[in-house]
Scaffold this active site. Structure first.
Site, PDB file in Angstrom:
ATOM      1  N   ASP A 280      38.114  46.487  33.502  1.00 39.86           N
ATOM      2  CA  ASP A 280      38.698  45.219  33.917  1.00 39.86           C
ATOM      3  C   ASP A 280      38.254  44.382  32.833  1.00 39.86           C
ATOM      4  O   ASP A 280      37.774  44.784  31.633  1.00 39.86           O
ATOM      5  CB  ASP A 280      37.818  44.758  35.116  1.00 39.86           C
TER       6      ASP A 280
HETATM    7  C1  NOJ Z   1      39.725  40.125  36.417  1.00 38.10           C
HETATM    8  C2  NOJ Z   1      39.780  40.658  37.748  1.00 38.10           C
HETATM    9  O1  NOJ Z   1      38.817  41.263  38.518  1.00 38.10           O
HETATM   10  C3  NOJ Z   1      41.327  41.457  37.911  1.00 38.10           C
HETATM   11  O2  NOJ Z   1      41.661  41.860  39.278  1.00 38.10           O
HETATM   12  C4  NOJ Z   1      42.404  41.079  36.866  1.00 38.10           C
HETATM   13  O3  NOJ Z   1      43.384  41.956  37.162  1.00 38.10           O
HETATM   14  C5  NOJ Z   1      41.692  40.778  35.544  1.00 38.10           C
HETATM   15  N1  NOJ Z   1      40.637  39.687  35.580  1.00 38.10           N
HETATM   16  C6  NOJ Z   1      42.985  40.230  34.783  1.00 38.10           C
HETATM   17  O4  NOJ Z   1      43.245  38.954  34.984  1.00 38.10           O
END
Ligand code: NOJ
Length: 733
Positions: A280
């Site tokens: 992530d």
């Molecule tokens: C953090 C989030 O937890 C995730 O779900 C998301 O896809 C990413 N940021 C990218 O924006």
């Protein structure tokens, strides 16, 4: 975790996993895969270490981006997120084409429930209990996104959660693994049909943070992991999700981003996930915050070793892996393994000019009107009518003068918080305009804004709102959860109405008139007192571009509500976590002291999982089974007659639950094992049939192995998890 100790036993048991387990590829797919493997190997052999690491590098667009373009040309950046502008995309594609090996790039955004047209939020999709609708929705969103030049979406979010304090329940399908798996599969299929690769997320346990606090750790036993949290991932893998995103949190104390038993042993080996696993956002760097890495190099080494193939936005791989190889702390074989997965995904997506033909189908553009139609379809079926005393809804000529109250009725906020910025907002009808166009001619619709903002944080004119309500026969109060309360980083301790909305509600309730409450929300709310005083409560979620139009159709009775709760509504925050599929305990809950529950509140939820009313009623009868028992390889057909006993057409979600009465482990009091949404004309009856496979009744032991235990099962069929029509069957040796 002991997952690595049992591969042989697992292989034996794997064949008895539920239907959503990873399927065996067909011969044509196997040939394509063999071809891809050979091409990947040949390409890898030509790559320098720096080019390999470039393929694992996944930065976010940063202005000015000339430096990033240069890195793409040098083969040091192989993928980008958040590039949305078509000119920018073109520049990056040209840069990749100008690099030595011309490896195409992944371009990803969070196209979750919107690109340009905003669909209802994903929890609303689940509230339709109609996976084909979700598939159509995802396809439309993907089509808009892919036409723009993007090829990967960070969706679907398929975390199971039993805690509405956690703001991200808005992105998922609620509390149940069976429903969650159905929607995971539908969403993956839909996005892929629309021309996007998917990233099922967040693997795993992100939806189970202690206290509902976002990013917090989760404690999950191995049996629970397999029973509750993995089924949606198995379904997403089976549906072909090319990528999976690891979660930020710890599971049993180890951050998933550095968790080899979970990422490599469970996901890649046991579940057979062939695609790539990404971190992530900045999660590799955050291993330092978790206290499991000394510095960026240590974090990168641990994430790579765990099985994280792509480094989203932390630059840890790009900045440290080459030196790690030089000093012998990073194994080249681990880098190669990750690069192979990334390249294979790019081939499967058809990004290379020599990708085997037919690996991916690409959708043609979709007219805006078609996208809107699909958004409206989802919205219509997602609204959940929790209560409707005295048939307060729908608004009818006999309802008399109607007062629509609340600034939410003027809102066109579509909550596309993950939609790309910079696109022109599509025309969006307000609830007030939509309702004015739909209440019967000659019927008076009064309006008062009441609040200074759609979420009712402060009053604009409370007295005027009360006076308007006094002049009406029916009050429709449009409320909204605070618009900043949804999505990532929005955990709450108070799940009541936000701002001064409760104060106005109380004043209106005192008028003693039929009072309909329409609430836009991204999560279950704890609204026991409010619900007790209202005549009707309609949960509208955040319904998107077509949402208020659909809402007016429902309120005015053109369409009957058919949504059902994908998550339990608690009476109070003190009941959380709460879900329908708890274990029975030593003293099963029944409301007495010394049974499982509370002394200051009933143990039952405010509204159970699966609950939702229509404008008509349905009766269940004639429950029958094709046999009284089945073997561990067998199946039984369950049938039930459903009759529309009201005076208008409607849709009902027929739900099938089971309970194993005695087993080696305590089994949940109910588990959803089947559902079907049907339409019935008034006075008509339909027989609904479900196949119950013995393998679908398996649970997992302490080592995550599926176990089908002989014994007696109860089954319950009806319109919610509180279904009363019951029967029994046996699984024999
Ligand atoms: C953090 C989030 O937890 C995730 O779900 C998301 O896809 C990413 N940021 C990218 O924006």
């Amino acid at each position: 975790m002991r997952f690595r100790l049992i591969p042989l036993i697992f292989l034996v048991c794997f064949s008895s996993l539920p239907a959503n387990a990873t399927p065996q590829p067909n011969p044509a797919a196997r040939t394509a895969e063999a071809e891809i493997t050979a091409k990947v190997q040949a390409l890898l052999a030509r790559m320098t270490l720096s080019e390999k690491i470039g393929q694992l590098n996944f930065p976010s667009l940063a202005f000015p981006f000339e430096a990033q373009l240069a890195e793409v040309r040098q083969g040091r950046v192989g993928n980008m997120l958040n590039v949305v502008n078509p000119d920018h995309l073109k520049a990056f594609k040209e840069a990749a084409a100008a690099s030595r090996l011309k490896v195409p790039m992944l371009f990803a955004i969070d196209a979750i429930h919107a690109f340009r047209i905003t669909f209802p939020v994903p929890i609303a999709w689940a509230a339709t209990w109609n996976p084909p609708l979700a598939e159509r929705a995802a396809e439309a969103i993907a089509t808009e996104t892919a036409q723009n030049g993007i090829n990967l979406t960070f969706a679907p979010m398929i975390d199971i959660s039993r805690d509405p304090r956690w703001g991200r329940v808005i992105e998922g399908a609620g509390e149940d693994p069976f429903l969650g798996a159905a929607f995971a599969a539908a969403r993956v299929k839909g996005y892929r049909a629309g021309g996007l690769a998917t990233s099922a997320k967040h693997f795993v346990g992100y939806g189970a943070p202690e206290g509902g606090r976002d990013y917090n750790g989760a404690q999950i036993s191995d049996a629970e992991l397999f029973d509750r949290y993995l089924p949606p991932f198995q379904a997403a893998i089976a549906a072909g999700s090319e990528t999976i995103m690891a979660s930020f949190n710890t599971v049993n104390g180890v951050p998933v981003t550095a968790n080899r038993p979970l990422i490599t042993d469970v996901l890649k080996e046991r579940l057979g996930f062939p695609g790539l696993v990404m971190s992530d956002f900045v999660a590799i760097t955050e291993l330092i915050n978790h206290g499991v890495a000394d510095d960026l190099a240590d974090a990168a080494r641990k994430a790579l070793h765990a099985g994280i193939d792509l480094d989203m936005a932390s630059g840890a791989y790009a900045r440290t892996l080459e030196a790690g190889v030089a000093d012998g702390r990073v194994a080249t074989a681990e880098i190669d393994a990750a690069v192979r997965r990334v390249l294979a995904v790019k081939y499967r997506m058809g990004l290379f000019p020599d990708s085997p033909v037919g690996v991916r189908t690409r959708a043609s553009p979709m007219a805006e009107s078609d996208v809107r139609t699909r958004a409206r379809e989802v919205a219509r079926e997602s609204f959940v009518l929790l209560k409707n005393d005295g048939a307060a809804l729908p608004i009818a000529p006999q309802s008399g003068t109607v007062a629509l109250i609340g600034a939410a009725a003027l809102s066109t906020n579509d909550h596309s918080w993950y939609g790309p910025a910079g696109l022109t907002k599509p025309a969006t009808e307000t609830l007030r305009a939509a309702l004015e166009a739909r209440v019967g001619s000659g019927q008076k619709l009064l309006f008062a804004e009441a609040f200074a903002d759609p979420c009712g944080l402060s009053f604009k004119n409370k007295d005027e709102a009360i006076a308007t309500a006094k002049a009406a026969d029916l009050i429709v109060l449009a409320l909204s959860e605070d618009c900043t309360f949804s999505g990532e980083g929005t955990s709450r301790v108070d799940l009541g109405l936000s701002g001064v909305q409760g104060e106005l509600f109380d004043a209106l309730a005192e008028l003693g008139k039929p009072l309909v409450l329409v609430i836009e929300t991204g999560r279950p709310l704890a609204i026991e007192e409010v619900a007790a005083k209202a005549s009707a409560v309609l949960i509208a979620w955040h319904p998107g571009t077509e949402g208020r139009t659909a809402l007016a159709e429902i309120l005015a009775g053109a369409i009957a509500p058919s949504g059902k709760l994908p998550m339990t509504f608690p009476r109070s925050v003190g009941q959380i976590p709460i879900a329908y599929n708890d274990l029975p305990t030593s003293r099963p809950a029944k409301g007495d002291r010394y049974t499982t529950g509370y002394i200051d509140e009933p143990w039952t939820p405010l509204y159970p999982f699966g609950h939702g009313l229509s404008y008509t009623t349905f009766a269940y009868s004639g429950l029958g089974l094709s046999a009284p028992d089945m073997t561990r390889n067998g199946r039984i057909e369950v049938r039930v007659d459903v009759t529309n006993t009201g005076s208008r057409a409607g849709q009902e979600v027929v739900q099938l639950y089971t309970r194993q009465l005695v087993a080696e482990r305590s089994r949940p009091v109910r588990e959803l094992k089947g559902f079907e949404k049907i339409s019935l004309a008034p006075g008509t009856r339909r027989t609904v049939r479900f196949w119950l496979n013995a393998r679908d009744l398996a649970y997992h032991d302490d080592e995550g192995r599926p176990v089908i235990e002989p014994g007696t099962f109860r089954l319950f069929v009806g319109g919610s998890s509180a279904a009363e029509l019951a029967g029994s069957f046996e699984i024999t040796e």
